[in-house]
Design an enzyme around this catalytic site. Structure first.
Site, short mmCIF file in Angstrom:
data_model
loop_
_atom_site.label_atom_id
_atom_site.label_comp_id
_atom_site.label_asym_id
_atom_site.label_seq_id
_atom_site.Cartn_x
_atom_site.Cartn_y
_atom_site.Cartn_z
N LYS A 221 -12.84 17.93 -20.12
CA LYS A 221 -13.03 17.77 -18.68
C LYS A 221 -11.74 17.97 -17.89
O LYS A 221 -10.63 17.98 -18.44
CB LYS A 221 -13.64 16.40 -18.38
N ARG A 255 -19.52 11.81 -26.72
CA ARG A 255 -20.30 13.00 -26.38
C ARG A 255 -19.33 14.17 -26.25
O ARG A 255 -18.45 14.15 -25.39
CB ARG A 255 -21.07 12.79 -25.07
#
Length: 277
Positions: A221, A255
């Site tokens: 991210k 995740r």
């Protein structure tokens, strides 16, 4: 902590790994890579053989300013992939990343085991009813607004306090409907600045006060690649570092896009925890 997935009890005393399979053409890291049956099965095979416990399927990109996708188009992306994967891997535990009750319902009826909702019911007031009816594990993420507006909604007086209140209300509502298996996701990158993401990571153990498993989703991210002035493609090392920190703060599910590395991270972390105990 134990989670019931289609009658299979998943022990979360050892952290688990959820591998991402994006079915969208526009996801921030791997959009468009899995656009036919062969590629979907290859990716699912890799996720499972590298040691993931779950596969998380997504048919609607939730990156900032992602374009709108109709509910039917999302269903048309997700349901055939569920059926395809379960045909090849009948025992696979599939999670579906959706904020729409209709997509959740169609996914569960096609064999999905978990619903992963970035909006925790905020964007579809029927979502909790669907989860209660089918009694599947429900991942509730913290977010404000929607993917198109969330980046303009980062004003908090006390972000951790407000997030804990948000989750407390969601948990209370879910419990009142008889929803048993709940997982909390702090929502890194969703309605949070880079500094806020790191503040949440630094204090992530506070979510353990709610006595529910916590999922960490930091894989590649922007909080990583913007801080390091690199690209998402170069952010694997940073992902592993933050995954390790998340585990130390009590995360029970990672995740990730990169399953092998996450599984190794969990294995080494668990070994260290065992030695300390």
């Amino acid at each position: 902590m134990v989670m019931n997935c289609k009658g299979q009890l998943i022990d979360l005393s050892v952290p688990r790994v959820m591998g991402i399979l994006n079915l969208t053409p526009n996801s921030f890291f791997d959009g468009g890579k899995y656009n036919n049956e062969d590629k979907i099965i290859t990716r699912a095979t890799n996720i499972l053989t590298e040691g993931a416990d779950f596969i998380d399927l997504g048919g609607y990109s939730s990156k900032p300013n992602a374009e709108f996708v109709s509910e039917q188009e999302e269903i048309d992306r997700v349901v055939p992939a569920i059926e395809l994967i379960l045909k090849h891997f009948p025992d696979a535990l599939l999670s579906v990343d959706t904020f729409r009750a209709g997509v959740a319902k169609a996914s569960i009826e096609s064999g999905a085991a978990i619903i992963n909702d970035i909006a925790a019911g905020e964007l579809d007031d029927k979502m909790f009813d669907v989860i209660a009816k089918y009694n599947v594990p429900y991942i509730m993420m913290h977010m404000r607004g929607n993917p198109q507006t969330m980046q303009s909604m980062t004003q908090y007086d006390d972000i951790l306090k407000e997030m804990l209140f948000y989750f407390s209300e969601k948990v209370q509502k879910a419990r009142s409907l008889g929803i048993n298996d709940l997982i909390l996701d702090p929502g890194f990158g969703f309605a949070k600045t880079t500094d806020q993401n790191f503040e949440v990571m630094q204090k992530m153990e506070l979510f353990n006060l709610l006595e529910l498993p916590v999922l960490a989703g930091v894989s590649r991210k922007s909080m990583i690649y913007k801080t390091l002035h690199i690209t998402a493609e170069e952010a694997l090392n940073g992902t592993t570092i933050l995954n390790t920190i998340a585990l130390s703060k009590g995360a029970k599910i990672l995740r990730v896009h990169d399953v092998k590395e996450a599984v190794e991270c969990v294995t080494l972390f668990t070994k260290m925890s065992f030695k300390q105990n």
